[in-house]
Design a protein around this motif. Structure first.
Motif, PDB file in Angstrom:
ATOM      1  N   GLU A 395     -60.445  43.917  20.938  1.00 52.78           N
ATOM      2  CA  GLU A 395     -59.785  45.213  21.097  1.00 52.78           C
ATOM      3  C   GLU A 395     -58.278  45.036  21.232  1.00 52.78           C
ATOM      4  O   GLU A 395     -57.497  45.773  20.638  1.00 52.78           O
ATOM      5  CB  GLU A 395     -60.328  45.941  22.340  1.00 52.78           C
ATOM      6  CG  GLU A 395     -61.670  46.594  22.116  1.00 52.78           C
ATOM      7  CD  GLU A 395     -62.191  47.313  23.366  1.00 52.78           C
ATOM      8  OE1 GLU A 395     -61.375  47.841  24.137  1.00 52.78           O
ATOM      9  OE2 GLU A 395     -63.419  47.322  23.549  1.00 52.78           O
ATOM     10  N   ILE A 412     -53.392  50.661  27.584  1.00 51.63           N
ATOM     11  CA  ILE A 412     -53.998  51.738  26.794  1.00 51.63           C
ATOM     12  C   ILE A 412     -55.523  51.639  26.830  1.00 51.63           C
ATOM     13  O   ILE A 412     -56.232  52.630  26.988  1.00 51.63           O
ATOM     14  CB  ILE A 412     -53.479  51.680  25.334  1.00 51.63           C
ATOM     15  CG1 ILE A 412     -52.008  52.112  25.292  1.00 51.63           C
ATOM     16  CG2 ILE A 412     -54.328  52.540  24.410  1.00 51.63           C
ATOM     17  CD1 ILE A 412     -51.338  51.894  23.942  1.00 51.63           C
ATOM     18  N   ILE A 413     -56.035  50.412  26.726  1.00 53.29           N
ATOM     19  CA  ILE A 413     -57.487  50.230  26.715  1.00 53.29           C
ATOM     20  C   ILE A 413     -58.081  50.574  28.083  1.00 53.29           C
ATOM     21  O   ILE A 413     -59.117  51.239  28.176  1.00 53.29           O
ATOM     22  CB  ILE A 413     -57.844  48.787  26.287  1.00 53.29           C
ATOM     23  CG1 ILE A 413     -57.437  48.573  24.822  1.00 53.29           C
ATOM     24  CG2 ILE A 413     -59.335  48.514  26.472  1.00 53.29           C
ATOM     25  CD1 ILE A 413     -57.425  47.125  24.387  1.00 53.29           C
ATOM     26  N   LEU A 415     -56.792  52.573  30.301  1.00 52.55           N
ATOM     27  CA  LEU A 415     -56.662  54.023  30.448  1.00 52.55           C
ATOM     28  C   LEU A 415     -57.809  54.729  29.717  1.00 52.55           C
ATOM     29  O   LEU A 415     -58.428  55.649  30.247  1.00 52.55           O
ATOM     30  CB  LEU A 415     -55.312  54.434  29.854  1.00 52.55           C
ATOM     31  CG  LEU A 415     -54.699  55.778  30.162  1.00 52.55           C
ATOM     32  CD1 LEU A 415     -54.521  55.964  31.647  1.00 52.55           C
ATOM     33  CD2 LEU A 415     -53.344  55.895  29.467  1.00 52.55           C
ATOM     34  N   GLY A 416     -58.104  54.256  28.526  1.00 52.47           N
ATOM     35  CA  GLY A 416     -59.208  54.818  27.753  1.00 52.47           C
ATOM     36  C   GLY A 416     -60.534  54.621  28.460  1.00 52.47           C
ATOM     37  O   GLY A 416     -61.380  55.512  28.493  1.00 52.47           O
ATOM     38  N   PHE A 417     -60.691  53.455  29.051  1.00 53.41           N
ATOM     39  CA  PHE A 417     -61.918  53.132  29.803  1.00 53.41           C
ATOM     40  C   PHE A 417     -62.145  54.169  30.907  1.00 53.41           C
ATOM     41  O   PHE A 417     -63.249  54.685  31.071  1.00 53.41           O
ATOM     42  CB  PHE A 417     -61.751  51.722  30.387  1.00 53.41           C
ATOM     43  CG  PHE A 417     -62.823  51.309  31.348  1.00 53.41           C
ATOM     44  CD1 PHE A 417     -64.025  50.811  30.878  1.00 53.41           C
ATOM     45  CD2 PHE A 417     -62.618  51.401  32.717  1.00 53.41           C
ATOM     46  CE1 PHE A 417     -65.016  50.419  31.764  1.00 53.41           C
ATOM     47  CE2 PHE A 417     -63.602  51.016  33.606  1.00 53.41           C
ATOM     48  CZ  PHE A 417     -64.808  50.520  33.135  1.00 53.41           C
ATOM     49  N   ASN A 419     -60.610  57.184  31.122  1.00 55.45           N
ATOM     50  CA  ASN A 419     -60.641  58.537  30.550  1.00 55.45           C
ATOM     51  C   ASN A 419     -62.036  58.928  30.083  1.00 55.45           C
ATOM     52  O   ASN A 419     -62.392  60.106  30.100  1.00 55.45           O
ATOM     53  CB  ASN A 419     -59.678  58.633  29.362  1.00 55.45           C
ATOM     54  CG  ASN A 419     -58.237  58.714  29.811  1.00 55.45           C
ATOM     55  OD1 ASN A 419     -57.949  58.795  31.012  1.00 55.45           O
ATOM     56  ND2 ASN A 419     -57.322  58.699  28.868  1.00 55.45           N
ATOM     57  N   GLU A 420     -62.799  57.921  29.684  1.00 55.38           N
ATOM     58  CA  GLU A 420     -64.143  58.195  29.164  1.00 55.38           C
ATOM     59  C   GLU A 420     -65.005  58.947  30.180  1.00 55.38           C
ATOM     60  O   GLU A 420     -65.869  59.729  29.800  1.00 55.38           O
ATOM     61  CB  GLU A 420     -64.824  56.867  28.834  1.00 55.38           C
ATOM     62  CG  GLU A 420     -65.198  56.744  27.401  1.00 55.38           C
ATOM     63  CD  GLU A 420     -66.176  55.618  27.208  1.00 55.38           C
ATOM     64  OE1 GLU A 420     -67.089  55.783  26.402  1.00 55.38           O
ATOM     65  OE2 GLU A 420     -66.039  54.575  27.882  1.00 55.38           O
TER      66      GLU A 420
ATOM     67  N   HIS B  91     -62.031  48.006  14.979  1.00 57.06           N
ATOM     68  CA  HIS B  91     -62.636  48.054  16.311  1.00 57.06           C
ATOM     69  C   HIS B  91     -62.681  49.457  16.874  1.00 57.06           C
ATOM     70  O   HIS B  91     -61.850  50.289  16.565  1.00 57.06           O
ATOM     71  CB  HIS B  91     -61.886  47.130  17.260  1.00 57.06           C
ATOM     72  CG  HIS B  91     -62.208  45.718  16.981  1.00 57.06           C
ATOM     73  ND1 HIS B  91     -63.367  45.128  17.411  1.00 57.06           N
ATOM     74  CD2 HIS B  91     -61.562  44.804  16.241  1.00 57.06           C
ATOM     75  CE1 HIS B  91     -63.409  43.895  16.951  1.00 57.06           C
ATOM     76  NE2 HIS B  91     -62.330  43.667  16.240  1.00 57.06           N
ATOM     77  N   GLU B  92     -63.652  49.654  17.759  1.00 52.83           N
ATOM     78  CA  GLU B  92     -63.737  50.921  18.476  1.00 52.83           C
ATOM     79  C   GLU B  92     -63.003  50.764  19.806  1.00 52.83           C
ATOM     80  O   GLU B  92     -63.143  49.752  20.475  1.00 52.83           O
ATOM     81  CB  GLU B  92     -65.209  51.262  18.745  1.00 52.83           C
ATOM     82  CG  GLU B  92     -66.004  51.402  17.461  1.00 52.83           C
ATOM     83  CD  GLU B  92     -67.466  51.784  17.704  1.00 52.83           C
ATOM     84  OE1 GLU B  92     -67.859  51.885  18.876  1.00 52.83           O
ATOM     85  OE2 GLU B  92     -68.180  51.966  16.705  1.00 52.83           O
ATOM     86  N   ILE B  93     -62.218  51.760  20.143  1.00 46.14           N
ATOM     87  CA  ILE B  93     -61.514  51.732  21.428  1.00 46.14           C
ATOM     88  C   ILE B  93     -61.951  52.969  22.207  1.00 46.14           C
ATOM     89  O   ILE B  93     -61.355  54.037  22.073  1.00 46.14           O
ATOM     90  CB  ILE B  93     -59.979  51.743  21.245  1.00 46.14           C
ATOM     91  CG1 ILE B  93     -59.509  50.774  20.154  1.00 46.14           C
ATOM     92  CG2 ILE B  93     -59.291  51.459  22.585  1.00 46.14           C
ATOM     93  CD1 ILE B  93     -59.601  49.318  20.518  1.00 46.14           C
ATOM     94  N   PRO B  94     -62.995  52.837  23.029  1.00 48.70           N
ATOM     95  CA  PRO B  94     -63.526  54.011  23.722  1.00 48.70           C
ATOM     96  C   PRO B  94     -62.483  54.657  24.628  1.00 48.70           C
ATOM     97  O   PRO B  94     -61.721  53.963  25.300  1.00 48.70           O
ATOM     98  CB  PRO B  94     -64.665  53.437  24.578  1.00 48.70           C
ATOM     99  CG  PRO B  94     -64.973  52.104  23.990  1.00 48.70           C
ATOM    100  CD  PRO B  94     -63.730  51.617  23.356  1.00 48.70           C
ATOM    101  N   GLY B  95     -62.467  55.977  24.620  1.00 48.52           N
ATOM    102  CA  GLY B  95     -61.605  56.706  25.547  1.00 48.52           C
ATOM    103  C   GLY B  95     -60.158  56.836  25.114  1.00 48.52           C
ATOM    104  O   GLY B  95     -59.387  57.536  25.763  1.00 48.52           O
ATOM    105  N   VAL B  96     -59.771  56.140  24.020  1.00 45.90           N
ATOM    106  CA  VAL B  96     -58.388  56.250  23.540  1.00 45.90           C
ATOM    107  C   VAL B  96     -58.397  57.125  22.293  1.00 45.90           C
ATOM    108  O   VAL B  96     -59.025  56.779  21.297  1.00 45.90           O
ATOM    109  CB  VAL B  96     -57.802  54.865  23.201  1.00 45.90           C
ATOM    110  CG1 VAL B  96     -56.388  54.999  22.649  1.00 45.90           C
ATOM    111  CG2 VAL B  96     -57.830  53.963  24.421  1.00 45.90           C
ATOM    112  N   SER B  97     -57.720  58.251  22.348  1.00 40.92           N
ATOM    113  CA  SER B  97     -57.769  59.136  21.188  1.00 40.92           C
ATOM    114  C   SER B  97     -56.996  58.523  20.032  1.00 40.92           C
ATOM    115  O   SER B  97     -56.016  57.799  20.218  1.00 40.92           O
ATOM    116  CB  SER B  97     -57.223  60.516  21.538  1.00 40.92           C
ATOM    117  OG  SER B  97     -55.815  60.484  21.553  1.00 40.92           O
ATOM    118  N   SER B 142     -62.120  59.370  20.018  1.00 43.17           N
ATOM    119  CA  SER B 142     -61.778  57.991  20.364  1.00 43.17           C
ATOM    120  C   SER B 142     -61.689  57.145  19.104  1.00 43.17           C
ATOM    121  O   SER B 142     -62.482  57.323  18.181  1.00 43.17           O
ATOM    122  CB  SER B 142     -62.839  57.394  21.280  1.00 43.17           C
ATOM    123  OG  SER B 142     -62.816  58.022  22.526  1.00 43.17           O
TER     124      SER B 142
END
Lengths: 446, 252
Positions: A395, A412-413, A415-417, A419-420, B91-97, B142
């Motif tokens: 990633e 960013i990753i 934060l995304g984790f 945010n999910e 790749h998939e980046i969960p939670g990141v728009s 995402s």
């Protein structure tokens, strides 16, 4: 008032909490039933033992945080501080809201109710005691179920007067959220905000409590309680956004949900600040069709400790629940997740899920997960699980291959984790507010 | 000053196994080159080595982007220098728009303290998504999560369009695409062809080269370019396979 390990004998008289409390100036006007309830709670508080490590419900907790000696009720904030706090709260709230209340040090500073449906009530607990005692009494401090925090609960009951009573009668719906700020300031002070939300049949309301410190470094204690009652077809979303100072602030939040027939309750916890946090979340689905969803996003760094205990209690057929917790940990931070799914006898056709995911940003961080399952019914679909891991190199590679520097990519990753989990809540404005807070903390921890 | 993506005598290995064994080729600005080759010839290794993937060790050689040796740069610096890799498996980046991801990539190219103009950014991204036939919902979703194969590849091309690299490698961008998706993706690439930009298209199949017509076709085998020809070479390979080239003596 003192809460110390049992081998220590320091105590202070009840008077230091209740009688001297400025919020109780109007004791004369308070109903007898409330005064009785309060003194019974105080007696209960004094009688209850302090939790110890041998207590399963406090397993992994660092008990040094339970020494909360010398906490006293705070003095009111000055007029100029009050004006600043209100300005700060107003500037950060979403454009659309049903009601906005600001409390500081147990006192109401600001109240606005621009978009409450007719017949709906949003009143500070203190006012509700005076003007709507019967309506309040039906649900106020009624239950005695906790997940280890009984002593804190008794203390809360003995001292609370701030916070909001939200009552939505049958069919009343607010699209925009009810926003409640709770500020605390002063060395060694404690506040006891209470949130009581009642959604009658097919009513719908979203309430968000924001806990914030007035000062950056101070030993303070918040013991809050949130009781949610959703009747037939009622919908409640309750969010606790805890952004207290991480140098000395402690927060205990005890939340209890009772979801009736076809009711839907969502609960969200966002923990960013405080040195030590204990969240207890009991969610009871007491009639068929009830649904509870519990989400949490926690960003812990430095030596922060977030301790979360949950219960998903299925007490009727065809009830559903989902729990989705996420912890991102840095430095020497610790998290504890202990969750139990309980399917009571006869609660057939239950669907219940529980997931806790930990993202470890440092070798020294520690995530403890204790998922649990007790099933006493048939035709039940349940799953639980927890995972811990680090950010995958692939990633990071992908983001870096787009020109994003490595540190930024990790941020960013992560934060995304988090945010999910937030993403699953309802209401764009509430989510925006939570996203912005998480981003702010990430920016601050670099 | 040389205006090309120039790979010189590139040797690279993974876990001690040498995969690239002295690969040399040059893509001048304004041209599209294709690399074809059988499985295991080193096609995907080449793209990852140039992007800077840490699993691969370069033991010899250089890769010049104009006059910058990419191998001296960090992964993210290579991208900011004007290199782009369209991933075979994004790749998939969960939670990141998706929007925030592309925005962060654009932000990384700005001088410190300068912020992206959000309105202009979205206007530009929407226009490019329209060109690629991507629904607006992909801005909020995402990154790559739950995307179909074709959606992922379109998303790669969208990123390329938004980052406007000087040189791009498309790593088997055609794999997993149906013919309609392939046409759209090719259209996106063709729209970006310019005298100021070079492309290296890695593919298994000549089909893609019907839509992205190359100036030059290289054949990669066992870590080296063993044959170079015009676009007609792709048809010859499609028809005859690789054996006739592999078995011919390597030209001196």
């Amino acid at each position: 008032m003192v809460l110390t390990p049992p081998e220590e004998t320091t105590t202070r008289p009840a008077a230091s909490w209740c009688d001297a409390a400025p919020v109780n100036d109007a004791d004369a006007g308070l109903p007898d039933w409330y005064l009785e309830l309060r003194s019974a709670a105080w007696a209960r508080y004094n009688a209850l033992p302090v939790p110890t490590r041998t207590n399963q419900q406090w397993r992994f907790a660092d008990l040094k945080h339970l020494r909360i000696d010398n906490h006293a009720l705070p003095a009111p904030v000055s007029a100029s501080v009050a004006a600043d706090l209100v300005a700060r709260a107003v500037s950060e709230r979403p454009a659309e809201f049903a009601a906005h209340f600001v409390f500081a040090n147990n006192r109401l500073l600001h109240a606005e109710t621009p978009a409450l449906p007719e017949g709906a009530t949003c009143l500070p607990i203190e006012d509700a005691l005076a003007t709507r005692p019967d309506l309040l009494r039906a649900h106020f401090l009624k239950h005695g179920d906790f997940l280890g925090g009984e002593k804190f609960a008794a203390l809360h009951a003995a001292a609370t007067l701030s916070g909001l009573f939200v009552h939505f009668p049958k069919g009343r719906v607010a699209e925009a959220p009810v926003i409640v700020h709770h500020f605390i300031g002063g060395e060694g002070v404690a506040i006891f905000p209470h949130t009581l939300v009642v959604a009658e049949d097919h009513a719908s309301v979203s309430v968000i409590d924001l806990f914030e410190s007035i000062n950056g470094k101070e030993d303070t204690l918040v013991v809050g309680m949130a009781d949610l009652h959703a009747d037939r077809g009622g919908r409640i979303q309750y969010t606790s956004l805890q952004d207290l100072n991480d140098k000395g602030a402690k927060h205990v939040q005890l939340q209890h949900t009772r979801a009736g027939r076809d009711a839907a309750v969502k609960v969200g916890y966002l923990n960013l600040g405080a040195e030590w946090v204990r969240n207890e979340s009991i969610n009871r689905m007491v009639e068929s069709g009830a649904d509870c969803q519990i989400f949490s996003a926690n960003l812990a760094n430095d030596v922060q400790e977030y301790d979360q205990r949950t219960l998903q209690s299925h007490e009727a057929q065809h009830t559903t629940s989902d729990l989705f917790f996420k912890n991102a940990l840095y430095d020497r931070a610790r998290t504890i997740f202990s969750g139990l799914i309980q399917v009571q006898p006869g609660s057939h056709h239950t669907d219940s899920y529980q997931t806790c995911r930990n993202l470890l940003g440092s070798d020294e961080a520690e995530a403890n997960s204790m998922p649990g399952l007790e099933i006493d019914a048939d035709q039940v679909k349940c799953s639980h699980g927890s995972t811990s891991g680090t950010i995958s190199d692939e990633e990071i590679f992908y983001l870096r291959a787009r020109g994003i520097p490595a540190d930024e990519a990790r941020k960013i990753i992560s934060l995304g984790f988090l945010n999910e989990s937030i993403e699953k809540l309802d209401g764009e404005s509430v989510k925006e507010m939570l996203f912005a807070r998480i981003a702010r903390k990430f920016a601050a921890i670099g | 000053m040389s205006q090309s993506l120039r790979i010189e005598n590139l040797h690279a290995s993974v876990d001690g196994h040498e995969i690239l064994k002295g690969l040399t080729l040059e893509v001048p600005k304004g041209q599209v080159h294709a690399i074809m080759g059988p499985n295991g010839s080193g096609k995907s290794t080449l793209s990852k080595v140039i992007a800077g993937h840490e699993d691969y060790t370069v033991t010899e050689g250089s890769v010049f982007l104009d006059d910058i040796n990419l191998l001296d740069l960090e992964i993210d610096e290579r991208s900011r220098a004007g290199f782009f890799l369209a991933f075979q498996y994004p790749h998939e980046i969960p939670g990141v728009s998706n929007a925030n991801f592309i925005r962060a990539a654009r932000q990384a190219r700005l001088p410190k303290g300068q912020e992206i103009d959000a309105v202009a950014f979205y206007r530009e991204m929407y226009a490019k998504m329209d060109e690629l036939g991507m629904d607006r919902k992909f801005t909020a979703r995402s990154v790559n999560e739950g995307f179909s194969g074709g959606e992922k590849k379109r998303n790669e091309i969208l990123q390329m369009m938004m980052l406007e690299p000087k040189y791009a490698i498309l790593d088997e961008t055609d794999s997993g695409l149906d013919i309609d998706a392939l046409k759209i993706v090719a259209q996106g690439v063709n729209a970006m062809r310019s005298p100021e930009r070079g492309f290296l298209v890695i593919t298994h199949y000549q089909r893609l080269l019907d839509y992205i017509v190359p100036d030059v076709v290289h054949v990669l085998h066992d870590g080296r370019i063993i044959h170079t020809g015009g676009k007609e070479l792709a048809y010859e390979l499609e028809e005859k396979g690789y054996d006739w080239i592999i078995n011919e003596p390597v030209a001196a």
